[in-house]
Design an enzyme around this catalytic site. Structure first.
Site, PDB file in Angstrom:
ATOM      1  N   ASN A  70      -1.538   2.175   5.814  1.00 37.52           N
ATOM      2  CA  ASN A  70      -0.777   0.995   5.477  1.00 37.52           C
ATOM      3  C   ASN A  70      -0.550   0.090   6.670  1.00 37.52           C
ATOM      4  O   ASN A  70      -0.358   0.611   7.905  1.00 37.52           O
ATOM      5  CB  ASN A  70       0.467   1.588   4.908  1.00 37.52           C
ATOM      6  CG  ASN A  70       0.356   2.154   3.605  1.00 37.52           C
ATOM      7  OD1 ASN A  70      -0.552   2.417   3.187  1.00 37.52           O
ATOM      8  ND2 ASN A  70       1.391   2.753   3.172  1.00 37.52           N
ATOM      9  N   GLY A  71      -0.478  -1.095   6.602  1.00 39.32           N
ATOM     10  CA  GLY A  71      -0.225  -2.090   7.792  1.00 39.32           C
ATOM     11  C   GLY A  71      -1.389  -2.971   8.184  1.00 39.32           C
ATOM     12  O   GLY A  71      -2.358  -3.016   7.277  1.00 39.32           O
ATOM     13  N   HIS A 109      19.952 -36.350  -6.538  1.00 38.69           N
ATOM     14  CA  HIS A 109      19.230 -36.587  -5.375  1.00 38.69           C
ATOM     15  C   HIS A 109      18.046 -36.217  -5.631  1.00 38.69           C
ATOM     16  O   HIS A 109      17.165 -35.817  -4.467  1.00 38.69           O
ATOM     17  CB  HIS A 109      20.035 -35.971  -4.229  1.00 38.69           C
ATOM     18  CG  HIS A 109      21.589 -36.358  -4.391  1.00 38.69           C
ATOM     19  ND1 HIS A 109      21.915 -37.724  -3.708  1.00 38.69           N
ATOM     20  CD2 HIS A 109      22.824 -35.921  -4.247  1.00 38.69           C
ATOM     21  CE1 HIS A 109      23.071 -37.684  -3.684  1.00 38.69           C
ATOM     22  NE2 HIS A 109      23.437 -36.605  -4.203  1.00 38.69           N
ATOM     23  N   LYS A 129       6.859  -3.983  -4.108  1.00 38.34           N
ATOM     24  CA  LYS A 129       8.290  -3.700  -4.244  1.00 38.34           C
ATOM     25  C   LYS A 129       8.677  -3.783  -2.745  1.00 38.34           C
ATOM     26  O   LYS A 129       9.712  -4.052  -2.542  1.00 38.34           O
ATOM     27  CB  LYS A 129       8.192  -2.204  -4.674  1.00 38.34           C
ATOM     28  CG  LYS A 129       9.614  -1.460  -4.466  1.00 38.34           C
ATOM     29  CD  LYS A 129      10.578  -2.392  -5.835  1.00 38.34           C
ATOM     30  CE  LYS A 129      12.064  -2.141  -5.538  1.00 38.34           C
ATOM     31  NZ  LYS A 129      12.782  -3.146  -6.100  1.00 38.34           N
ATOM     32  N   LYS A 169      13.845 -14.251 -10.652  1.00 41.48           N
ATOM     33  CA  LYS A 169      13.517 -13.191 -11.723  1.00 41.48           C
ATOM     34  C   LYS A 169      12.733 -13.734 -12.607  1.00 41.48           C
ATOM     35  O   LYS A 169      11.628 -13.040 -12.882  1.00 41.48           O
ATOM     36  CB  LYS A 169      15.156 -12.561 -12.389  1.00 41.48           C
ATOM     37  CG  LYS A 169      15.799 -11.569 -11.932  1.00 41.48           C
ATOM     38  CD  LYS A 169      15.313 -10.496 -11.362  1.00 41.48           C
ATOM     39  CE  LYS A 169      14.638 -10.239 -10.123  1.00 41.48           C
ATOM     40  NZ  LYS A 169      15.326 -10.218  -8.972  1.00 41.48           N
ATOM     41  N   GLU A 204       9.203 -14.144 -11.193  1.00 39.25           N
ATOM     42  CA  GLU A 204       8.489 -12.983 -10.769  1.00 39.25           C
ATOM     43  C   GLU A 204       7.825 -12.126 -12.096  1.00 39.25           C
ATOM     44  O   GLU A 204       6.866 -11.700 -12.022  1.00 39.25           O
ATOM     45  CB  GLU A 204       9.624 -11.843 -10.275  1.00 39.25           C
ATOM     46  CG  GLU A 204      10.116 -12.330  -8.744  1.00 39.25           C
ATOM     47  CD  GLU A 204      11.047 -11.128  -8.224  1.00 39.25           C
ATOM     48  OE1 GLU A 204      10.976 -10.378  -7.275  1.00 39.25           O
ATOM     49  OE2 GLU A 204      12.211 -10.914  -8.969  1.00 39.25           O
ATOM     50  N   GLU A 251      18.631 -16.305  -7.805  1.00 37.74           N
ATOM     51  CA  GLU A 251      18.236 -15.127  -8.027  1.00 37.74           C
ATOM     52  C   GLU A 251      17.888 -15.234  -9.436  1.00 37.74           C
ATOM     53  O   GLU A 251      16.753 -14.725  -9.694  1.00 37.74           O
ATOM     54  CB  GLU A 251      19.389 -14.083  -7.757  1.00 37.74           C
ATOM     55  CG  GLU A 251      19.041 -12.637  -8.215  1.00 37.74           C
ATOM     56  CD  GLU A 251      17.773 -11.914  -7.555  1.00 37.74           C
ATOM     57  OE1 GLU A 251      17.418 -12.498  -6.625  1.00 37.74           O
ATOM     58  OE2 GLU A 251      17.527 -10.817  -8.016  1.00 37.74           O
ATOM     59  N   ARG A 267       4.951   0.408  -6.384  1.00 42.39           N
ATOM     60  CA  ARG A 267       5.058  -0.454  -5.074  1.00 42.39           C
ATOM     61  C   ARG A 267       4.082  -1.843  -5.146  1.00 42.39           C
ATOM     62  O   ARG A 267       4.363  -2.826  -4.302  1.00 42.39           O
ATOM     63  CB  ARG A 267       4.672   0.179  -3.824  1.00 42.39           C
ATOM     64  CG  ARG A 267       5.861   1.301  -3.608  1.00 42.39           C
ATOM     65  CD  ARG A 267       5.366   2.593  -2.426  1.00 42.39           C
ATOM     66  NE  ARG A 267       4.734   1.740  -1.402  1.00 42.39           N
ATOM     67  CZ  ARG A 267       5.482   1.533  -0.293  1.00 42.39           C
ATOM     68  NH1 ARG A 267       6.478   2.210  -0.332  1.00 42.39           N
ATOM     69  NH2 ARG A 267       5.439   0.944   0.744  1.00 42.39           N
ATOM     70  N   TRP A 312      -2.964  -2.543  -1.298  1.00 44.23           N
ATOM     71  CA  TRP A 312      -2.304  -3.912  -1.786  1.00 44.23           C
ATOM     72  C   TRP A 312      -3.054  -4.785  -0.883  1.00 44.23           C
ATOM     73  O   TRP A 312      -3.050  -4.823   0.331  1.00 44.23           O
ATOM     74  CB  TRP A 312      -0.950  -4.179  -1.598  1.00 44.23           C
ATOM     75  CG  TRP A 312      -0.449  -4.996  -2.156  1.00 44.23           C
ATOM     76  CD1 TRP A 312      -0.115  -5.087  -3.693  1.00 44.23           C
ATOM     77  CD2 TRP A 312      -0.014  -6.440  -1.961  1.00 44.23           C
ATOM     78  NE1 TRP A 312       0.610  -6.338  -3.931  1.00 44.23           N
ATOM     79  CE2 TRP A 312       0.928  -7.195  -2.646  1.00 44.23           C
ATOM     80  CE3 TRP A 312       0.282  -6.904  -0.298  1.00 44.23           C
ATOM     81  CZ2 TRP A 312       1.304  -8.257  -2.622  1.00 44.23           C
ATOM     82  CZ3 TRP A 312       0.874  -7.924  -0.220  1.00 44.23           C
ATOM     83  CH2 TRP A 312       1.338  -8.850  -1.310  1.00 44.23           C
ATOM     84  N   CYS A 358       0.840  -1.167   0.158  1.00 46.51           N
ATOM     85  CA  CYS A 358      -0.145   0.096   0.212  1.00 46.51           C
ATOM     86  C   CYS A 358       0.792   1.324  -0.272  1.00 46.51           C
ATOM     87  O   CYS A 358       2.112   1.236   0.488  1.00 46.51           O
ATOM     88  CB  CYS A 358      -1.001  -0.068   1.310  1.00 46.51           C
ATOM     89  SG  CYS A 358      -1.688  -1.588   1.514  1.00 46.51           S
TER      90      CYS A 358
HETATM   91  C1  G6P Z   1       9.904  -7.608  -1.774  1.00 46.21           C
HETATM   92  C2  G6P Z   1      10.285  -7.404  -3.205  1.00 46.21           C
HETATM   93  C3  G6P Z   1      11.730  -8.114  -3.639  1.00 46.21           C
HETATM   94  C4  G6P Z   1      12.831  -7.803  -2.564  1.00 46.21           C
HETATM   95  C5  G6P Z   1      12.055  -8.043  -1.082  1.00 46.21           C
HETATM   96  C6  G6P Z   1      13.331  -7.452   0.023  1.00 46.21           C
HETATM   97  O1  G6P Z   1       9.661  -8.992  -1.873  1.00 46.21           O
HETATM   98  O2  G6P Z   1       9.393  -7.779  -4.141  1.00 46.21           O
HETATM   99  O3  G6P Z   1      12.243  -7.546  -4.735  1.00 46.21           O
HETATM  100  O4  G6P Z   1      13.935  -8.363  -2.683  1.00 46.21           O
HETATM  101  O5  G6P Z   1      11.025  -7.361  -1.029  1.00 46.21           O
HETATM  102  O6  G6P Z   1      13.189  -6.118  -0.304  1.00 46.21           O
HETATM  103  P1  G6P Z   1      14.333  -5.045   0.328  1.00 46.21           P
HETATM  104  O7  G6P Z   1      13.682  -3.735   0.129  1.00 46.21           O
HETATM  105  O8  G6P Z   1      14.426  -5.272   1.867  1.00 46.21           O
HETATM  106  O9  G6P Z   1      15.500  -5.233  -0.164  1.00 46.21           O
END
Ligand code: G6P
Length: 606
Positions: A99-100, A502, A601, A483, A486, A479, A27, A73, A2
C-alpha cells in the site's frame, strides 16, 4: 484504499486470506490477489474487479499455511489482472503486496531495465519484488536494504519461497498492524481483517520492519536495531463489522447513531459543574485558558464536521475558531502560533493529509489535539492529547455515524471551553441536559425515515441539485450535498443561502431541486426570503426545519420537520435527515451504496 492481509500458522492460509480480503472490501478497491507458499513454491492468483472474480479463479484447494493477500485501489497503472498485487520477481521466488506510493519507482525501474530485468506490470510495487529478489540471504535483510533505496510511502508484506512460514512486513506512512494469534500470526492494514482471529494487536511505526513466523515475531528498525513494542487489545467487537440485519452498512450505521452518541457522551457529562469532562486532553484548565484561537483540520466529512465544530466552539466559548482542509493547510506554509490550539479530526486516524498536517504543526512547535475514532491509529498515537469518539468501527465509505460522533465531541469541547470562560452555570446546565437528551432526539429523527423515503423519489430523477443553509446550517448543507454526491452520483452543490444572488441563482430552474435548511432562529426571516427567491424561479423545494411556520409550508413542495433541540445541536439533527435522504435516493437509483465508485474509506496516500 488498498488493503493488506498476511497469515502464517498451521491452518490453510487461502480461506483466511480471502476472508481478510472480504473484510477489507469496504475500504474501496478495484482488483485483488493472494500468494501462498507451499513446498518451496509460491502460487499467486489475481484478478481485476470484485473479489468474486478472484474467488472464481481459485482452485478448490490451495495447500499452504503461509501467504499474503491484497485489495488494490489503482494509483500507478490501470486496474487490470497484471497490475493487481501480489507482484513477483522473474523467478517467482519473492511475492510482495504494498500500500502506498513509491515515488522513485521510475528511476528504480530504469536501473532494473539496465540490468536486463523487464517489469511486466505498470505498478510501482513490482519494482520492489525485483529489487528484493536481487538480494541473496534472509528476506528481512533484503527488505531493509531495498527500503533504504525507496522514497515514498509503504505498508508492505513480502514472502520468499526459500523461507516458507515467514512473512516480512514494513511500514512507512501506511498502516500495518500485527495480530498475535495462538500458534499463528497475522498482519493487516486494518483491524477489520484481524478481529475474527485475535484481540491482541501491535501497531508498527514508521521505519519499522518485522518478521512473523507461526510462533512469534521480531520488530526492528531499518538499521536492524531492535524496537520495543507493546501490544494493545482490540476495542471493537466482531459483530460491529457486520450489517446487523440491514441491507447496507450505511443504513445500519445511520440507524446506530443514537447508540453511538450515547457511547461518545458516556462518562463525559458533568452535572455537578455543568460542564464536560474530557480525560485525554493532557491539558489543565490553566493551559487551556492560554489559547486565544483554535484551528481545526481534517479531510472530507471530518473537515465538514470541523466547520460545524468551529461554529459550536465559537458560539459557546467565544473564541475565534476556523476549520481548513488538512491538505490545503499543510501546503501553504502555515503560520503556527503557540497561542493557537490545533485540533485534527479523523475517523480512521490514518488519513495521509491529516497526519501530514499534524506533523507539520508539531514540527513548528504547535500543540495538537486529536478527535479520532480508531483506537491506536497513527494520528491517535502522535497527537499531544485528544478525545476518542468511541463510535465503533465505521465500515460504510460514506461517513455517517463517525461524522455525528465528531459533532458530538465538538459540542462537548465547546461546552467545556465555554464553562472555562464566561458561560454561565445555567447555560452550561442547559447544554448538559440537551446533550443528555440528544440520543433520544436522534431516535425521533430516525423515525422520519418513511417520510424521507417518499421525498427521495422526488429528487432521484434530478441531475443537479442545490443544498442551502446559513451560518450553522451551511456546513450541514456541505455534508448533506457530499453524501448525495458520494452515493447517488447526482451533482449537489452546497451554498450559503446568503450567496444565492451572487451566482447560483443563474442556474436555479424547474430542473434543479433545492434543499434548504431553515433552523428556527433569528435568521429564519432571511432564510425564508432565500426560499422565496428559489420558488419564484420554479425550482422544486425541500425544507428541513424545526420551525412551526406556515410560510415554509406554503413555499415548499416537501417539509421535513425535525425534533426541536438546543440551537448548538441542530446541525446534528438536520444532518441525519440528509443522510437518510441521500441513502434513499441512492437506493432508488440502485447504486452500489457500500462501494461507491472511485472512493476509498481511508485515504492513506497523498
Ligand atoms: C475519505 C472518506 C471520507 C472521509 C475522509 C476523511 O475521503 O471517503 O468519508 O471523510 O476520507 O477520513 P478520516 O478517516 O480522516 O475521517
Amino acid at each position: 484504499m488498498c488493503g493488506i492481509i498476511a497469515y502464517t500458522g498451521t491452518k490453510s492460509a487461502a480461506p483466511i486470506l480471502m476472508d481478510g480480503l472480504r473484510k477489507l472490501e469496504y475500504r474501496g478497491y478495484d482488483s485483488s490477489g493472494i500468494s501462498i507458499i507451499n513446498r518451496k513454491r509460491i502460487r499467486t492468483f489475481k484478478a481485476a474487479g470484485k473479489l468474486l472474480v478472484l474467488e472464481d479463479r481459485l482452485p478448490d484447494e490451495i495447500a499452504g499455511a503461509c501467504g499474503i493477500g491484497h485489495t488494490r485501489w489503482a494509483t500507478h497503472g490501470a486496474p487490470t489482472d497484471i497490475n493487481a498485487h501480489p507482484h513477483m520477481d522473474e523467478s517467482a521466488r519473492i511475492s510482495v503486496v504494498h500500500n502506498g506510493i513509491i515515488e522513485n519507482a521510475s528511476a528504480l525501474r530504469k536501473q532494473l531495465e539496465n540490468s536486463g530485468i523487464i517489469c511486466v506490470s505498470e505498478t510501482d510495487t513490482e519494482v520492489l519484488a525485483h529489487l528484493l529478489a536481487s538480494h541473496r540471504g534472509p528476506l528481512i535483510d533484503a527488505v531493509r536494504s531495498v527500503l533504504k533505496k525507496v522514497q515514498g510511502t509503504y505498508g508492505l508484506a513480502a514472502i520468499d519461497k526459500d523461507s516458507p512460514g515467514s512473512i516480512v512486513i514494513a511500514r512507512n506512512g501506511s498502516p500495518v498492524i500485527i495480530g498475535i494469534g495462538d500458534g499463528e500470526m497475522l498482519a493487516a492494514s486494518d483491524m477489520s481483517a484481524l478481529a475474527r482471529h485475535t484481540r491482541e494487536v501491535i501497531h508498527l511505526d514508521d521505519g519499522e520492519v518485522a518478521e512473523l513466523t507461526a510462533t512469534g515475531f521480531t520488530v526492528t528498525t531499518l538499521d536492524a536495531q531492535p524496537s520495543t513494542k507493546s501490544s494493545s487489545q482490540l476495542t471493537s467487537e466482531l459483530e460491529e463489522y457486520d450489517k446487523g440485519g440491514y441491507s447496507h452498512y450505511l443504513h445500519r450505521e445511520i440507524h446506530d447513531q443514537d447508540n453511538v452518541v450515547l457511547k461518545t457522551l458516556r462518562g463525559r457529562l458533568d452535572t455537578r459543574f455543568s460542564t464536560a469532562h474530557l480525560g485525554g486532553l493532557n491539558l489543565h484548565a490553566r493551559d487551556l485558558l492560554k489559547f486565544k484561537r483554535i484551528k481545526i483540520l481534517g479531510c472530507g466529512s471530518a473537515y465538514y464536521a470541523g466547520m460545524a465544530g468551529a461554529n459550536m466552539i465559537e458560539e459557546l466559548a467565544r473564541l475565534p475558531v476556523s476549520a481548513e482542509p488538512a491538505a490545503e493547510f499543510r501546503y501553504r506554509n502555515p503560520i503556527i502560533e503557540a497561542e493557537t490550539l490545533y485540533i485534527v479530526v479523523s475517523q480512521s486516524g490514518e488519513t495521509f493529509d491529516t497526519l501530514a498536517a499534524l506533523r507539520e504543526v508539531q514540527r513548528k512547535g504547535g500543540f495538537v489535539l486529536g478527535i479520532v475514532n480508531s483506537v491506536g491509529s497513527t494520528i491517535a498515537r502522535e497527537v499531544n492529547g485528544g478525545v476518542y469518539m468511541h463510535a465503533g468501527p465505521e465500515v460504510s465509505v460514506a461517513s455517517t455515524k463517525a461524522y455525528t460522533s465528531m459533532l458530538t465531541v465538538f459540542a462537548l469541547i465547546a461546552l467545556m471551553l465555554g464553562r472555562l470562560r464566561d458561560m454561565s452555570p445555567q447555560r452550561g446546565s442547559a447544554m448538559v441536559h440537551a446533550l443528555d437528551e440528544l440520543p433520544q432526539h436522534i431516535k425521533d429523527t430516525l423515525q422520519l425515515e418513511d417520510q424521507i423515503e417518499k421525498i427521495a423519489g422526488f429528487m432521484a430523477s434530478a441531475t443537479s441539485t442545490f443544498y442551502l443553509g446559513r451560518t450553522d446550517a451551511f456546513p450541514v448543507a456541505l455534508e448533506g450535498a457530499q453524501k448525495l454526491k458520494e452515493i447517488s452520483y447526482i451533482h449537489a452543490e452546497a451554498y450559503p443561502a446568503s450567496e444565492l444572488k451572487h451566482g447560483p441563482l443563474a442556474l436555479i430552474s424547474i430542473d434543479t431541486p433545492c434543499l434548504i435548511i431553515l433552523p428556527d432562529n433569528e435568521l429564519l426571516p432571511k432564510s425564508l426570503s432565500s426560499l422565496e427567491e428559489i420558488r419564484t424561479r420554479g425550482a422544486p423545494t425541500i425544507s428541513i426545519t424545526d420551525a412551526d411556520n406556515e410560510q415554509i409550508d406554503a413555499l415548499s413542495d416537501h417539509v421535513i420537520r425535525t425534533p426541536r433541540v438546543d440551537s448548538i445541536l441542530k446541525p446534528i439533527i438536520s444532518g441525519i435527515t440528509l443522510q437518510l435522504l441521500a441513502y434513499h435516493i441512492a437506493l432508488k437509483l440502485d447504486r452500489d451504496i457500500d462501494q461507491p465508485r472511485n472512493l476509498a474509506k481511508s485515504v492513506t496516500v497523498e
